[in-house]
Structure formats: C-alpha cells, structure tokens
Scaffold this motif. Structure first.
Motif, mmCIF file in Angstrom:
data_model
loop_
_atom_site.group_PDB
_atom_site.id
_atom_site.type_symbol
_atom_site.label_atom_id
_atom_site.label_comp_id
_atom_site.label_asym_id
_atom_site.label_seq_id
_atom_site.Cartn_x
_atom_site.Cartn_y
_atom_site.Cartn_z
ATOM 1 N N CYS A 164 55.862 -35.227 7.197
ATOM 2 C CA CYS A 164 55.057 -34.013 7.089
ATOM 3 C C CYS A 164 54.359 -34.050 5.729
ATOM 4 N N LEU B 244 55.065 -29.218 12.598
ATOM 5 C CA LEU B 244 56.392 -29.827 12.639
ATOM 6 C C LEU B 244 57.432 -28.823 13.122
ATOM 7 N N CYS C 288 53.790 -38.142 12.818
ATOM 8 C CA CYS C 288 53.187 -37.617 11.585
ATOM 9 C C CYS C 288 52.606 -36.226 11.832
ATOM 10 N N PHE C 289 52.816 -35.360 10.860
ATOM 11 C CA PHE C 289 52.331 -33.989 10.911
ATOM 12 C C PHE C 289 51.595 -33.695 9.612
ATOM 13 N N GLY D 262 53.172 -28.018 7.992
ATOM 14 C CA GLY D 262 54.538 -27.645 8.320
ATOM 15 C C GLY D 262 54.663 -26.877 9.615
ATOM 16 N N PHE E 16 59.350 -34.875 3.905
ATOM 17 C CA PHE E 16 58.549 -33.681 3.653
ATOM 18 C C PHE E 16 57.851 -33.787 2.315
ATOM 19 N N ASP F 164 50.368 -33.208 3.989
ATOM 20 C CA ASP F 164 49.029 -32.668 4.205
ATOM 21 C C ASP F 164 47.919 -33.434 3.495
#
Length: 120
Positions: free
Chosen positions: A7, A43, A36-37, A40, A59, A9
């Motif tokens: 996770c 996820l 993959c994210f 949040g 994270f 960004d």
C-alpha cells in the motif's frame, strides 16, 4: 504460497518497490501473489469485503486520505495474523506503528538494505 500486499501512494516508489520484492522472493524460490494498492481505502475494502487474507502487508505511513496507521487499525479489526511492515521516511513515527503487533519498520532512505532480511 504467500499473499502479499503493498500500500503505497507514490507511484514512483511503488514501481521501485514492487520489482525489488519480486526479485528477492524469486531468489528465495518462493511462490507468491503480490497485490498493489495506491490508497489505504482500497486495501481496507479488499480485506474487509473479501476472503483475502494477506500473509504480509507493506504500508507507507503517510498515505493520501487514510494514513497507513489508520489502515492498519482497520485491518487488525478483522485480521490478527497478517505481518505488518511499515515503510516510511517519517522515522519519528516508528513507535506509533508497534501498537499493531508490527513485524518490521523500514526506512525509505535505507529500503534496499533493510528489505532483504525482512523478506528472508
């Protein structure tokens, strides 16, 4: 087989992180699925609304929207067994993440050095 999530960004860091993890797992001859994210919320939705349980979740702490700490809290409500590995440039946040039975904390500035023992 291990089911792993990232996770993160920051697309540049995510695109650097993913192949490092994949390369190390292949070197260890480990079968895996890597999801993959980029935020949040996605996820948390995946974990809460499906049967997917991740063996390990990487994270970022400073995510846009819900922070990595908030994400970890939500996931811990439904999954007590995932290993949490926090990756951040916010070194002063290290003690905050251990409330979630955190497996490891990796500093972004030392990522390539610190990831190997974690994956091993």
């Amino acid at each position: 087989m291990y089911i792993i999530a990232i996770c993160e960004d920051d697309p540049i860091f995510l695109n650097a992180l993913k192949p490092i993890i994949e390369s190390r797992l292949r070197k260890l001859n480990t079968e895996y699925i890597l999801d993959c994210f980029e935020d949040g919320e996605s996820l948390v939705s995946e974990v809460v609304n499906s049967d997917v349980r991740y063996d390990a979740i990487f994270f970022d702490i400073a995510l846009s929207g819900m922070s990595g700490i908030e994400v970890a809290k939500k996931i811990r409500e439904v999954d007590e067994s995932s290993l949490f590995i926090f990756i951040t440039s916010l070194n002063n946040k290290v003690y905050q993440v251990f409330q979630f039975d955190t497996f490891h904390f990796i500093r972004k500035s030392y990522f390539e050095k610190e990831i190997k023992p974690v994956l091993d």
